[in-house]
Motif scaffolding. Structure first.
Motif, PDB file in Angstrom:
ATOM      1  N   VAL A   1     -39.221-105.703 -23.211  1.00  0.00           N
ATOM      2  CA  VAL A   1     -39.564-106.330 -21.882  1.00  0.00           C
ATOM      3  C   VAL A   1     -39.582-105.156 -20.880  1.00  0.00           C
ATOM      4  O   VAL A   1     -38.538-104.052 -20.804  1.00  0.00           O
ATOM      5  CB  VAL A   1     -38.673-107.256 -21.776  1.00  0.00           C
ATOM      6  N   ASP A   2     -40.026-105.279 -19.190  1.00  0.00           N
ATOM      7  CA  ASP A   2     -39.674-104.509 -18.867  1.00  0.00           C
ATOM      8  C   ASP A   2     -38.587-104.663 -17.698  1.00  0.00           C
ATOM      9  O   ASP A   2     -37.864-105.678 -17.997  1.00  0.00           O
ATOM     10  CB  ASP A   2     -40.661-104.834 -17.435  1.00  0.00           C
ATOM     11  N   TYR A   3     -37.844-103.404 -16.395  1.00  0.00           N
ATOM     12  CA  TYR A   3     -36.346-103.282 -16.563  1.00  0.00           C
ATOM     13  C   TYR A   3     -36.714-102.969 -15.204  1.00  0.00           C
ATOM     14  O   TYR A   3     -37.110-101.550 -15.087  1.00  0.00           O
ATOM     15  CB  TYR A   3     -35.658-102.859 -17.298  1.00  0.00           C
ATOM     16  N   ALA A   4     -35.909-103.838 -14.292  1.00  0.00           N
ATOM     17  CA  ALA A   4     -35.849-103.499 -12.977  1.00  0.00           C
ATOM     18  C   ALA A   4     -34.731-103.666 -12.576  1.00  0.00           C
ATOM     19  O   ALA A   4     -33.535-104.388 -12.927  1.00  0.00           O
ATOM     20  CB  ALA A   4     -36.292-105.150 -11.804  1.00  0.00           C
ATOM     21  N   HIS A   5     -34.101-102.214 -12.189  1.00  0.00           N
ATOM     22  CA  HIS A   5     -32.953-101.476 -11.871  1.00  0.00           C
ATOM     23  C   HIS A   5     -32.503-102.271 -10.385  1.00  0.00           C
ATOM     24  O   HIS A   5     -32.675-101.540  -9.521  1.00  0.00           O
ATOM     25  CB  HIS A   5     -33.136-100.449 -11.545  1.00  0.00           C
ATOM     26  N   ALA A   6     -31.536-103.196 -10.281  1.00  0.00           N
ATOM     27  CA  ALA A   6     -30.733-102.961  -9.222  1.00  0.00           C
ATOM     28  C   ALA A   6     -29.921-101.545  -8.695  1.00  0.00           C
ATOM     29  O   ALA A   6     -28.875-102.200  -9.160  1.00  0.00           O
ATOM     30  CB  ALA A   6     -29.630-104.444  -9.089  1.00  0.00           C
ATOM     31  N   GLU A   7     -30.358-101.641  -7.689  1.00  0.00           N
ATOM     32  CA  GLU A   7     -29.922-100.427  -7.004  1.00  0.00           C
ATOM     33  C   GLU A   7     -28.478-100.385  -6.001  1.00  0.00           C
ATOM     34  O   GLU A   7     -27.551 -99.713  -5.570  1.00  0.00           O
ATOM     35  CB  GLU A   7     -30.652 -99.164  -6.427  1.00  0.00           C
ATOM     36  N   TRP A   8     -28.592-102.006  -6.163  1.00  0.00           N
ATOM     37  CA  TRP A   8     -27.470-102.473  -5.242  1.00  0.00           C
ATOM     38  C   TRP A   8     -26.390-102.983  -5.994  1.00  0.00           C
ATOM     39  O   TRP A   8     -24.873-102.728  -5.936  1.00  0.00           O
ATOM     40  CB  TRP A   8     -27.544-103.751  -4.016  1.00  0.00           C
ATOM     41  N   GLY A   9     -26.543-102.573  -7.117  1.00  0.00           N
ATOM     42  CA  GLY A   9     -25.431-102.215  -7.797  1.00  0.00           C
ATOM     43  C   GLY A   9     -24.478-101.653  -8.334  1.00  0.00           C
ATOM     44  O   GLY A   9     -24.134-100.906  -8.174  1.00  0.00           O
ATOM     45  N   TYR A  10     -23.338-101.840  -9.290  1.00  0.00           N
ATOM     46  CA  TYR A  10     -22.694-100.934  -9.763  1.00  0.00           C
ATOM     47  C   TYR A  10     -23.453 -99.674 -10.273  1.00  0.00           C
ATOM     48  O   TYR A  10     -22.122 -98.641 -11.120  1.00  0.00           O
ATOM     49  CB  TYR A  10     -21.746-101.159 -10.752  1.00  0.00           C
TER      50      TYR A  10
END
Length: 210
Positions: A178-187
């Motif tokens: 599946v496609d992956y979206a990276h949450a840059e606000w995370g850790y």
């Protein structure tokens, strides 16, 4: 950067580092572990492993022999403080935009079911599927929970995206196809392979649901 193959029908979210800003909660819980169990492994070592099931982290830290007692102490302190653990700014509007777009929403997390529910009770949105650790399936970075979530929602991998913030999230998405979206606000640091990356929930909402 966006490499999304098609519009999505199912968006699966990690919890810690994506929905809830739980670093201070985890640090307080780990401090209790160190105080009550005699563990000397620093919080930084624990935090570097988050995203994996708790007992997998214990094994990686050399604490498997006392893992159950450590987890009980950690969960107890974390649960007491979850009510004052903040959601990330912009998460609630992002989820409202997702719901309004008509996509199906789900959670895939390494947090146990009781604490996960404490967080979800604070959100005014329906999640079609909530995946938490259980013995029949391997946790992230294995793809098992993502694959099961898609099967239960009757959605193909090409129509699904997983939003996470750790390397284990990206690896689970890759292995699930599946496609992956990276949450840059995370850790976690942005991985080498991702479909899109967003600096804030508002930007991610625009990318996925705008």
């Amino acid at each position: 950067m966006s490499l999304i193959r098609r519009r999505k029908s199912l968006v699966l979210f990690d919890l810690d580092g994506v929905i809830v800003d739980s670093r201070s909660n985890m640090e307080a819980a780990w401090t209790a572990v160190m105080r009550d169990t005699g563990v000397t492994v620093p919080f930084s070592a624990y935090f570097a492993e988050i995203g994996r099931p708790f007992q997998d982290i214990m094994a990686r830290l050399g604490l498997a022999h006392d893992g159950r007692r450590i987890e009980a102490t950690f969960r107890r302190t974390s649960s007491l403080l979850l009510g004052e653990t903040p959601l990330f700014d912009g998460v609630e509007p992002m989820l409202a935009a997702a719901a309004a777009s008509g996509v199906k929403l789900g959670i895939v997390t390494s947090k146990d079911s009781a604490r996960t529910q404490l967080v979800l009770d604070r959100l005014d949105v329906h999640f079609m599927i909530v995946m938490t650790p259980e013995e029949r399936m391997r946790g992230k970075p294995a793809p098992d929970h993502l694959l099961y979530a898609m099967a239960m929602c009757n959605i193909d991998p090409a129509e699904t995206i997983f939003v996470g913030d750790m390397e284990s999230d990206a690896e689970a998405a890759r292995r699930a196809g599946v496609d992956y979206a990276h949450a840059e606000w995370g850790y976690g640091e942005r991985p080498d392979h991702y479909s899109l990356s967003a600096a804030s929930p508002a930007i991610l909402a625009t990318q996925l649901f705008g």
